[in-house]
Scaffold this motif. Sequence first.
Motif: not given
Length: 225
Positions: A24-26, A29-37, A43-45
């Motif tokens: 996210r540049g700051d 980070a973000r984990l995009a949803p797993v395809p199909g789920r 998940v935001w970290i």
Amino acid sequence: MDAVDALSQARFWASVLGASPVDRGDGSARLAPVPGRSSGEVVWIDPVPEPRTVKTRVHLDLRLAEAGPAIILRAGATVVREPGDNPWWVLADPEGNEFCVFPPKSEDAPPPGVFELVVECRDAWAQASWWAEITGGNAKRSDEGAFAWVEEAAGFPWQYWVFAEVPEPKVVKNRMHWDVDLIGPGPEALVAAGAVVLRERGGDIRWWVLADPEGNEFCAFPPGE
């Protein structure tokens, strides 16, 4: 999830979950949803200055696609406990946060990946009952009463939300928390049910920070945000 090195943690958890990390540049980070789920499984970290000092009271349980956790270990996890009386592994991520991984089940079981969110607490039944009322799910408990869970709530990104009793109280901010989407414009219903507002919406955040009856922090977002 709080992390000293959020981007490194994002790479690890993206590898474990099969997700795509988004810088996210700051420093976060973000984990995009797993395809199909579920689209709710994001998940935001976020980076924090303080390291983990106590056992992580909130963790994810994962169902494996194969017999053992070799892939997760190669990604950087370490083994805390091998299966024994309990048929699962306890692992730790690179920052020491413990989580559990379970062997595969039958073919008609949910797909591999996250299937439980686990919260350690002092009163499992009270916690499960409170959150079941909030989310519209069903609260159930084990025969011995050591843990309870919520299931069948609309919009859950996991199958079960488990509350496990431990003797020690919560003493520091949880390194992991959950976010909820509000039905109304504000958190008044949550507060009336027993939640406490820790931080009001405004300034640099568009959400409220609250705590449940045992002090577990969570964020509440207005509809559509």
